[in-house]
Design an enzyme around this catalytic site. Structure first.
Site, PDB file in Angstrom:
ATOM      1  N   LYS A 106      28.231   4.624  27.023  1.00  0.00           N
ATOM      2  CA  LYS A 106      28.946   4.546  25.750  1.00  0.00           C
ATOM      3  C   LYS A 106      29.141   5.927  25.124  1.00  0.00           C
ATOM      4  CE  LYS A 106      27.912  -0.264  24.783  1.00  0.00           C
ATOM      5  NZ  LYS A 106      27.131  -0.594  26.000  1.00  0.00           N
TER       6      LYS A 106
HETATM    7  C1  PLP Z   1      27.577  -1.632  26.900  1.00  0.00           C
HETATM    8  C2  PLP Z   1      26.978  -1.582  28.268  1.00  0.00           C
HETATM    9  C3  PLP Z   1      27.522  -2.333  29.357  1.00  0.00           C
HETATM   10  C4  PLP Z   1      28.698  -3.269  29.183  1.00  0.00           C
HETATM   11  O1  PLP Z   1      29.910  -2.612  28.963  1.00  0.00           O
HETATM   12  P1  PLP Z   1      31.174  -3.401  28.390  1.00  0.00           P
HETATM   13  O2  PLP Z   1      32.194  -2.368  28.107  1.00  0.00           O
HETATM   14  O3  PLP Z   1      30.700  -4.108  27.151  1.00  0.00           O
HETATM   15  O4  PLP Z   1      31.612  -4.360  29.449  1.00  0.00           O
HETATM   16  C5  PLP Z   1      26.954  -2.176  30.607  1.00  0.00           C
HETATM   17  N1  PLP Z   1      25.878  -1.372  30.806  1.00  0.00           N
HETATM   18  C6  PLP Z   1      25.325  -0.670  29.797  1.00  0.00           C
HETATM   19  C7  PLP Z   1      24.130   0.169  30.075  1.00  0.00           C
HETATM   20  C8  PLP Z   1      25.846  -0.742  28.505  1.00  0.00           C
HETATM   21  O5  PLP Z   1      25.271  -0.037  27.503  1.00  0.00           O
END
Ligand code: PLP
Length: 467
Positions: free
Chosen positions: A112
């Site tokens: 993120k």
């Molecule tokens: C947020 C997150 C996901 C999922 O991603 P999306 O964009 O919501 O599909 C997967 N792995 C980790 C470690 C995350 O923080």
């Protein structure tokens, strides 16, 4: 660049308004009215760019007409210069045609950061131009909060308050939030659960007078700018593996469908993305959908990969808007049915169009732990539970011979040390830039599970600059 809502009723907006609004006024999500497209020659010319240079090149068309368009190269440079790996998003080879792209070298060790580091700076830049400020309030079960805080800390035009359920987030996750002592950051520990935290945030947004008073805002995963920034690393990996002259596939650990949708967006822009594997944990609503054409909710079960524990994948609506015949009205109808009954059946043409690119797989906790153990033994690599699901799905996906398949590693193993230790017997250490995390001072305020009490805290915090 003009943006429209997936439900077709909200007015079209330019980039800056889409950035600040997040959700469209009709409840839909924003998409560009027309997709920018790069020719093979233009993609070939991207080879050799650094990650920040590539980011500016790929995102620029989306920001046409933005007040901060000319600042994009500098914002990209600042966003990614602090990442802990010189390649920003390094690729590792697993076998003849399977690869891993590590997306955990940002400040909070999860993918993120790749979007939020830029989005925080975009917010600040656009608000500065407008002479405006916002107060961002969000709830976190652990992972998103720290990435949001890191993206907003010390920004002049943004205050951020993040709620977490007291005593219910891991110590690493709590400390990643509470050790940020910047003046524009507040951590609030709510006497309650994550659902209580979310309800409190919803109550704040539902109070329109309060919302306007403190200029309430959010940086959640439906924000178009987050999707936009995620498109970049699909180009990055594909270019390294021979695009545009060689097609490529990706395997993506999926929750809200934001990350994997960015891969689809890259395809719409001319990148030869031939396959997208949607990898889920036991919360397998998407796996069941791709097998049946029916999206049907069932309760959320907690797993070792909590960032994928979802009931509904909000960004899936964007894919619907691009594949369902009948435009925004048809999407709005389907979403209404889904909200009322907990299920919707997509038109056959849309489902088949999706299945031409997407496939899906799932691993429950036992399979995830087994995969982590096996991957450690066979490749020497330690994966966190989310990443392991993506890698395991990539290794067993049926794809055309010779198609390179890149699994996205979405979190650093040290972010989930208990699960990693359980699977491999070894506890992963924090990377150098966080090595002293447990020695850093924390700042956190307890708040009651009460919307009015929360409003006074937010009001006082947002008002301190105006006093
Ligand atoms: C947020 C997150 C996901 C999922 O991603 P999306 O964009 O919501 O599909 C997967 N792995 C980790 C470690 C995350 O923080």
């Amino acid at each position: 660049m003009d943006y429209v809502s997936t439900r077709g009723l909200a007015p079209g907006f330019g980039f800056d308004d889409v950035l600040l609004a997040g959700l469209a006024g009709d409840g839909g999500l924003y998409l560009p009215r027309e997709w920018p497209h790069f020719s093979p020659a233009e993609i070939r010319a991207m080879r050799g760019l650094s990650y920040p240079e590539l980011a500016a090149r790929v995102m620029r068309p989306f920001m046409e007409g933005s007040a901060v368009e000319a600042e994009l190269p500098r914002l990209c440079l600042e966003s990614y210069q602090g990442f802990a790996h010189p390649a920003v998003a390094p690729l590792k080879q697993l076998d003849a045609d399977r690869w891993v792209m590590e997306l955990f070298h940002g400040p909070t060790l999860a993918f993120k950061d790749y979007a939020l580091q830029l989005v925080g700076r975009l917010f600040d830049a656009v608000l500065a131009r407008r002479g405006a400020r916002v107060t961002i309030v969000g709830a976190t079960s652990g992972d998103t909060g720290s990435a949001a805080i890191e993206s907003c800390r010390d920004r002049a035009a943004v205050d951020i308050l993040i709620l977490h359920p007291q005593g219910r987030v891991s110590e690493v996750q709590r400390r990643q939030m509470t050790t940020v002592l910047s003046g524009n950051v507040r951590n609030l520990a709510v006497a309650g659960t994550f659902d209580d935290c979310q309800d409190l945030v919803k109550a704040l947004f539902a109070d329109h007078a309060f919302r306007d008073e403190v200029h309430l805002s959010a940086v959640n995963s439906i924000n178009w700018a987050r999707v936009m920034a995620q498109i970049v690393y699909y180009f990055w990996a594909a270019l390294a593996l021979g695009a545009p002259d060689r097609p490529v596939g990706f395997s993506v650990p999926t929750g809200n469908f934001g990350n994997v949708f960015a891969g689809y967006a890259a395809r719409l822009m001319g990148l030869p993305v031939e396959r997208l594997v949607v990898a889920s944990n036991s919360n397998d609503i998407l796996t069941r959908f791709f097998a049946s054409g029916v999206m049907r909710t069932s309760g959320v079960v907690p797993t070792l990969s909590p960032s994928m524990d979802i009931q509904v994948s909000s960004n899936f609506e964007r894919l619907m808007a691009l594949t369902v015949p009948g435009g925004g009205a048809a999407v709005a109808d389907l979403m209404a049915t889904f909200r009322q009954s907990g299920a919707m059946t997509l038109p056959e043409t849309a489902w088949q169009a999706m299945r031409a690119v997407f496939s899906a797989d799932r691993l429950d906790d036992a399979a995830t732990l087994a995969a982590m153990r096996r991957l450690k033994e066979t490749t020497g690599e330690t994966f966190d539970p989310h990443s392991a699901i993506g890698v395991a799905a990539a290794l067993r996906a049926e794809v055309p011979d010779g198609l390179p398949l890149v699994a996205l590693a979405t979190a650093h193993p040290a972010k989930f040390p208990d699960a990693v230790e359980r699977a491999t017997g070894a506890r992963p250490g924090l990377p150098p830039h966080l090595a002293d995390l447990f020695a850093r001072p924390e700042r956190v305020e307890p708040v009651a599970n009460d919307a009015e009490a929360l409003k006074s805290v937010v009001r006082a915090f947002a008002g301190r600059n105006r006093a």
